[in-house]
Write a protein that holds these residues in place. Structure first.
Motif, mmCIF file in Angstrom:
data_model
loop_
_atom_site.group_PDB
_atom_site.id
_atom_site.type_symbol
_atom_site.label_atom_id
_atom_site.label_comp_id
_atom_site.label_asym_id
_atom_site.label_seq_id
_atom_site.Cartn_x
_atom_site.Cartn_y
_atom_site.Cartn_z
ATOM 1 N N MET A 73 0.925 -2.302 -2.257
ATOM 2 C CA MET A 73 0.593 -2.075 -0.841
ATOM 3 C C MET A 73 1.757 -1.406 -0.121
ATOM 4 S SD MET A 73 -1.383 -5.653 -0.128
ATOM 5 C CE MET A 73 -1.602 -5.478 1.611
ATOM 6 N N THR A 100 1.967 2.166 -1.315
ATOM 7 C CA THR A 100 0.872 2.959 -0.748
ATOM 8 C C THR A 100 1.135 3.249 0.725
ATOM 9 O OG1 THR A 100 -0.631 1.888 -2.296
ATOM 10 C CG2 THR A 100 -1.631 3.086 -0.474
ATOM 11 N N VAL A 157 1.575 6.893 2.435
ATOM 12 C CA VAL A 157 0.770 7.353 3.573
ATOM 13 C C VAL A 157 1.699 7.799 4.708
ATOM 14 C CG1 VAL A 157 -0.866 6.642 5.352
ATOM 15 C CG2 VAL A 157 -1.251 5.978 2.991
ATOM 16 N N TYR A 165 3.281 16.080 7.044
ATOM 17 C CA TYR A 165 2.342 16.919 7.804
ATOM 18 C C TYR A 165 2.882 17.209 9.205
ATOM 19 C CZ TYR A 165 -1.762 18.037 10.614
ATOM 20 O OH TYR A 165 -2.625 18.621 11.481
#
Lengths: 139, 258
Positions: B198, B201, B205, B212
């Protein structure tokens, strides 16, 4: 774009929630007949019984013979085992003495019309798992 | 008699005059080549300049040219030489008549261009790292996620093996040990693996979002621009014909420090 992010977040959340259920709940493990916590269908069931008069030590005696089915189909795999029969039989019966899944209990000196119950415990290597009681009425 | 003598004197004078003319003409003919050459008195000056492809120069603070050699009258001439991104170099050269001389020089980079290059380099480094850092973090976190996923899958496999073991086990003592210690231990290991998965991950993210956003932000950054002040100064030093040869350009430098 918002929908895409929402779906991504939802997917991650669902994945994590799915992960949470991956462990084994020990309390739920009760399906193996060799487990002392076994809670499934009875391993031993009454199949038939007969009462005969036999001479034991020169004296005639009414002997109740109870045929008990050992549900070996509940075992995870074929194996040898022992069955401990409690009072009034008080005997350890090896699986070699179980023919076609049927074991015979002999209760000596019975009284006609009286019900006799015996607790049977499935064992192996000196430890015991499932147990249940089988009853029969002497004639 | 007097008339005859007078006639004779005039004849001698005429003869003398004719001979003088002949001498003058001969002298003129003899000196003609020398007069012709000394009247031109030109020499050739060749430019050997670094950079050699696009330099310009102004001769005697008047004529702006872009060529590799020039024919000039003998004497001292002033040159201002310039090329894009370079500083203007002023020099004087004595042109010797009938000789071809080389003017060798290396134009130094202008201080504005050096500052621009430094600023551009800093910009590129800053942009590169701004883009690369989250990418490196993303790659690292994805690697960690992959490893964490592998360990999580392994922990799940171990527990699945325990589940199968429980189902087929025929030894009550072994089943008791499985339930009391083995499975709880493997449950804990799965929980740890899940926690790491978790975290990995989440980091992935976060890194992806940071990558981005930073890429989006850096795309709006202004690239440093080079303004060649030496060019402006050089353009202002002479009359320059436009490509059609008619338009007039001039530059004006005002020194505000005075």
């Amino acid at each position: 774009m918002i929908n895409g992010r929402a779906f991504l977040a939802l997917g991650i959340a669902v994945s994590f929630m799915a992960c949470k259920k991956d462990g084994i709940e020990v309390a739920d493990l009760t399906s193996n007949p060799f487990d002392a916590d076994y809670e499934g269908t009875a391993v031993f069931t009454h199949e038939d019984d007969t009462t005969t008069v036999e001479s034991v030590g020169g004296a005639p005696m009414r002997v109740l013979t109870v045929e008990v089915r050992v549900h070996e189909e509940l075992f995870g795999r074929p194996t040898t085992y022992q069955v401990q029969a409690g009072a009034p039989v008080n005997e350890m019966i090896p699986s070699n003495d179980v023919e076609n899944g049927i074991l015979r209990l002999r209760i000596l000196n019975t009284t006609p019309g009286q019900q006799y119950c015996t607790q049977l415990r499935l064992g192996n290597s000196g430890a015991y798992g499932a147990s249940n009681t089988v009853c029969a009425t002497a004639e | 008699m007097n008339g005859a003598m007078e006639w004779s004197t005039r004849g001698e004078a005429l003869m003398h005059l004719r001979s003088m003319k002949s001498i003058a003409l001969g002298l003129a003919l003899w000196l003609a080549p020398w007069i012709a050459t000394t009247a031109q008195q030109t020499g050739i000056l060749r430019f050997v300049v670094d950079p050699g492809h696009d330099f310009s120069f102004i001769v005697d603070k008047t004529h702006r040219l872009q060529q590799r050699e020039i024919t000039l009258t003998e004497g001292l001439h002033h040159f201002s030489v310039w090329a894009p991104t370079r500083s203007i170099v002023d020099t004087s050269v004595f042109v010797v008549a009938g000789h071809t001389s080389d003017l060798v020089m290396k134009l130094p980079l202008s201080s504005e261009f050096v500052a621009y290059r430094k600023e551009l380099s800093a910009y590129q480094v800053r942009k590169r790292w701004t883009i690369a850092a989250p990418l490196i973090a993303l790659a690292g976190s994805l690697t960690w996620t992959g490893i964490a996923w592998g360990k999580y899958a392994d922990a799940k496999d171990v527990l699945e093996a325990d589940r199968v073991n429980y189902a087929i086990n025929v030894d009550p003592a072994a089943i008791a040990a499985l339930k009391s210690s083995t499975i709880p231990l493997h449950n804990d290991e799965l929980k740890q693996a899940r926690t790491k998965l978790m975290a990995a991950t989440g980091l992935s993210v976060a890194s992806a979002v940071a990558t981005y956003l930073l890429a989006k932000r850096t795309s709006t950054w202004q690239v440093p621009l080079f303004e060649d002040e030496q060019k402006v100064k050089f353009d202002g030093m002479a009359w320059v014909p436009d490509p059609h040869g008619n338009v007039f350009m001039a530059g004006l430098i005002i020194n505000l420090t005075r």
